[in-house]
Design a protein around this motif. Structure first.
Motif, PDB file in Angstrom:
ATOM      1  N   VAL A  12       0.833  -1.198   0.000  1.00  0.00           N
ATOM      2  CA  VAL A  12       0.000   0.000   0.000  1.00  0.00           C
ATOM      3  C   VAL A  12       0.873   1.256   0.000  1.00  0.00           C
ATOM      4  O   VAL A  12       0.551   2.259  -0.645  1.00  0.00           O
ATOM      5  N   ALA A  13       2.006   1.193   0.703  1.00  0.00           N
ATOM      6  CA  ALA A  13       2.899   2.353   0.791  1.00  0.00           C
ATOM      7  C   ALA A  13       3.461   2.745  -0.570  1.00  0.00           C
ATOM      8  O   ALA A  13       3.775   3.916  -0.810  1.00  0.00           O
ATOM      9  N   THR A  14       3.591   1.784  -1.489  1.00  0.00           N
ATOM     10  CA  THR A  14       4.120   2.124  -2.817  1.00  0.00           C
ATOM     11  C   THR A  14       3.179   3.050  -3.579  1.00  0.00           C
ATOM     12  O   THR A  14       3.599   3.703  -4.533  1.00  0.00           O
ATOM     13  N   GLY A  15       1.924   3.103  -3.163  1.00  0.00           N
ATOM     14  CA  GLY A  15       0.987   4.007  -3.804  1.00  0.00           C
ATOM     15  C   GLY A  15       1.230   5.463  -3.485  1.00  0.00           C
ATOM     16  O   GLY A  15       0.582   6.340  -4.077  1.00  0.00           O
ATOM     17  N   ASP A  16       2.154   5.735  -2.542  1.00  0.00           N
ATOM     18  CA  ASP A  16       2.464   7.111  -2.176  1.00  0.00           C
ATOM     19  C   ASP A  16       3.835   7.559  -2.674  1.00  0.00           C
ATOM     20  O   ASP A  16       4.272   8.668  -2.357  1.00  0.00           O
ATOM     21  N   LEU A  17       4.523   6.707  -3.414  1.00  0.00           N
ATOM     22  CA  LEU A  17       5.816   7.079  -3.975  1.00  0.00           C
ATOM     23  C   LEU A  17       5.613   7.936  -5.217  1.00  0.00           C
ATOM     24  O   LEU A  17       4.742   7.664  -6.046  1.00  0.00           O
ATOM     25  N   LEU A  55       2.619  -1.203  -6.407  1.00  0.00           N
ATOM     26  CA  LEU A  55       2.176  -2.576  -6.196  1.00  0.00           C
ATOM     27  C   LEU A  55       0.699  -2.669  -5.873  1.00  0.00           C
ATOM     28  O   LEU A  55       0.200  -3.755  -5.549  1.00  0.00           O
ATOM     29  N   VAL A  56       0.005  -1.557  -5.943  1.00  0.00           N
ATOM     30  CA  VAL A  56      -1.443  -1.523  -5.751  1.00  0.00           C
ATOM     31  C   VAL A  56      -2.054  -0.743  -6.909  1.00  0.00           C
ATOM     32  O   VAL A  56      -1.425   0.164  -7.453  1.00  0.00           O
ATOM     33  N   PRO A  57      -3.278  -1.076  -7.318  1.00  0.00           N
ATOM     34  CA  PRO A  57      -3.917  -0.325  -8.397  1.00  0.00           C
ATOM     35  C   PRO A  57      -4.255   1.094  -7.946  1.00  0.00           C
ATOM     36  O   PRO A  57      -4.666   1.318  -6.805  1.00  0.00           O
ATOM     37  N   LEU A  58      -4.084   2.052  -8.854  1.00  0.00           N
ATOM     38  CA  LEU A  58      -4.308   3.457  -8.536  1.00  0.00           C
ATOM     39  C   LEU A  58      -5.291   4.061  -9.529  1.00  0.00           C
ATOM     40  O   LEU A  58      -5.361   3.654 -10.685  1.00  0.00           O
ATOM     41  N   THR A  59      -6.025   5.057  -9.063  1.00  0.00           N
ATOM     42  CA  THR A  59      -6.903   5.830  -9.941  1.00  0.00           C
ATOM     43  C   THR A  59      -6.165   7.084 -10.407  1.00  0.00           C
ATOM     44  O   THR A  59      -5.142   7.479  -9.823  1.00  0.00           O
ATOM     45  N   GLY A  60      -6.699   7.710 -11.436  1.00  0.00           N
ATOM     46  CA  GLY A  60      -6.092   8.949 -11.921  1.00  0.00           C
ATOM     47  C   GLY A  60      -6.102  10.034 -10.866  1.00  0.00           C
ATOM     48  O   GLY A  60      -5.134  10.791 -10.717  1.00  0.00           O
ATOM     49  N   GLY A  61      -7.192  10.123 -10.116  1.00  0.00           N
ATOM     50  CA  GLY A  61      -7.272  11.119  -9.055  1.00  0.00           C
ATOM     51  C   GLY A  61      -6.217  10.907  -7.986  1.00  0.00           C
ATOM     52  O   GLY A  61      -5.660  11.873  -7.451  1.00  0.00           O
ATOM     53  N   HIS A  62      -5.943   9.642  -7.669  1.00  0.00           N
ATOM     54  CA  HIS A  62      -4.919   9.349  -6.658  1.00  0.00           C
ATOM     55  C   HIS A  62      -3.537   9.800  -7.128  1.00  0.00           C
ATOM     56  O   HIS A  62      -2.781  10.392  -6.348  1.00  0.00           O
ATOM     57  N   THR A  63      -3.214   9.526  -8.391  1.00  0.00           N
ATOM     58  CA  THR A  63      -1.897   9.934  -8.893  1.00  0.00           C
ATOM     59  C   THR A  63      -1.748  11.455  -8.864  1.00  0.00           C
ATOM     60  O   THR A  63      -0.669  11.972  -8.540  1.00  0.00           O
TER      61      THR A  63
END
Length: 305
Positions: free
Chosen positions: A238-243, A271-279
């Motif tokens: 989950v932390a990889t989603g904040d890199l 390592l987790v799926p992300l949405t455009g808004g999250h990126t």
């Protein structure tokens, strides 16, 4: 009598006058243009941007794709070329930014500039704006080069430009959105390099940290994956989603519609799926941190060395 009055007045005007922002900006633009390294990097960048086209010309299915599935093939070509522009322009912008800011500290000229009345934040703003102007030029030049090479490649492979007739408004909208993600990537890259250079007050450190930042960000995915496997905890994935780097890698893929799937591919993705808004949110948070670091340190810290 006139001479004795005018001399104190002239001295007072000289003491109270300050360099104007426009003049500072022109000086920074001139600094960049007169650095030999700038032009060498641009030549190298142009050479790297030709690599995807060499791949296309040597690919067996490129000609068949233009003839039987032109929209799919042109989407794939567009994505490959713009990906190369985003990735290879990054190091150029890091070097330009670190050099323009770091040379003032490493050479000691920052004290001279401040002593002449140049404001700290005004100087930083002029440097960042000058780099932004060059970044815009790099973007436009890269897009024009991509367009020219695309036309040449299509002509050589297919013998005509008939494949371009299959393109519709959706293709150009998707291309424009992909370009917007490149602009975002270029902006955050400049601010990252500025923040680390202001933080370290060193040209060498700014270059070293700036050039290794995204490499460490992307390579770090391996260690996050190993940590998740060893601990059995999903905290690491989950932390990889904040890199920052991995978010920039998948931003275009997350924002573009399904019809543009051929233009995007997974490359060092979180390592987790992300949405455009999250990126966009993660990138905005990192950007705010870089701005705060550069502005606050420039504003508050004294130049003593």
């Amino acid at each position: 009598m006139v001479a004795t009055i005018s001399q104190p007045v002239s001295a007072a005007v000289a003491r109270t006058s300050r360099p104007r922002f426009g003049g500072i900006l022109r000086g920074e633009l001139l600094k960049i243009s007169r650095q030999r390294a700038t032009w060498l990097m641009l030549i190298a960048l142009a050479g790297l941007l030709t690599l995807p086209f060499l791949v296309s010309l040597t690919a067996e299915g490129f000609k068949d794709g233009l003839q039987h599935a032109p929209v799919f093939e042109l989407y794939r070509t567009m994505g490959r070329n713009l990906w190369a522009l985003r990735v290879f322009a990054g190091p150029v912008l890091v070097i330009l930014t670190a050099r323009l800011i770091g040379m003032e500290y490493s050479g000691g000229t920052i004290r001279v500039l401040l002593a002449r009345g140049v404001g700290r934040l005004g100087l930083l703003g002029a440097k960042l704006l000058a780099i932004a102007v060059w970044a815009l030029g790099i973007l436009l030049g890269g897009l024009l080069l991509d367009l020219l090479l695309t036309l040449v490649t299509i002509r050589i492979a297919a013998g005509s430009f008939d494949a371009l007739k299959a393109l519709n408004a959706g293709f150009w909208q998707d291309t424009w959105l992909y370009i917007v993600t490149i602009v975002i990537s270029m902006a955050v890259t400049i601010l990252m390099a500025a923040a680390v250079t202001v933080l370290t007050r060193s040209l060498a450190a700014g270059l070293a940290i700036g050039l290794s930042f995204f490499a460490a960000d992307n390579i770090g995915l391996i260690f996050f994956y190993l940590a998740s496997q060893l601990t059995g905890s999903n905290f690491w994935t989950v932390a990889t989603g904040d890199l920052l780097g991995p978010n920039l890698n998948v931003m275009a893929q997350a924002l573009l519609p399904g019809r543009a799937a051929a233009a995007t591919f997974t490359f060092n993705a979180p390592l987790v799926p992300l949405t455009g808004g999250h990126t966009l949110l993660v990138t905005a948070i990192w950007t705010a941190g870089f701005i705060a670091t550069a502005v606050l340190l420039t504003w508050k810290r004294d130049v003593t060395e």
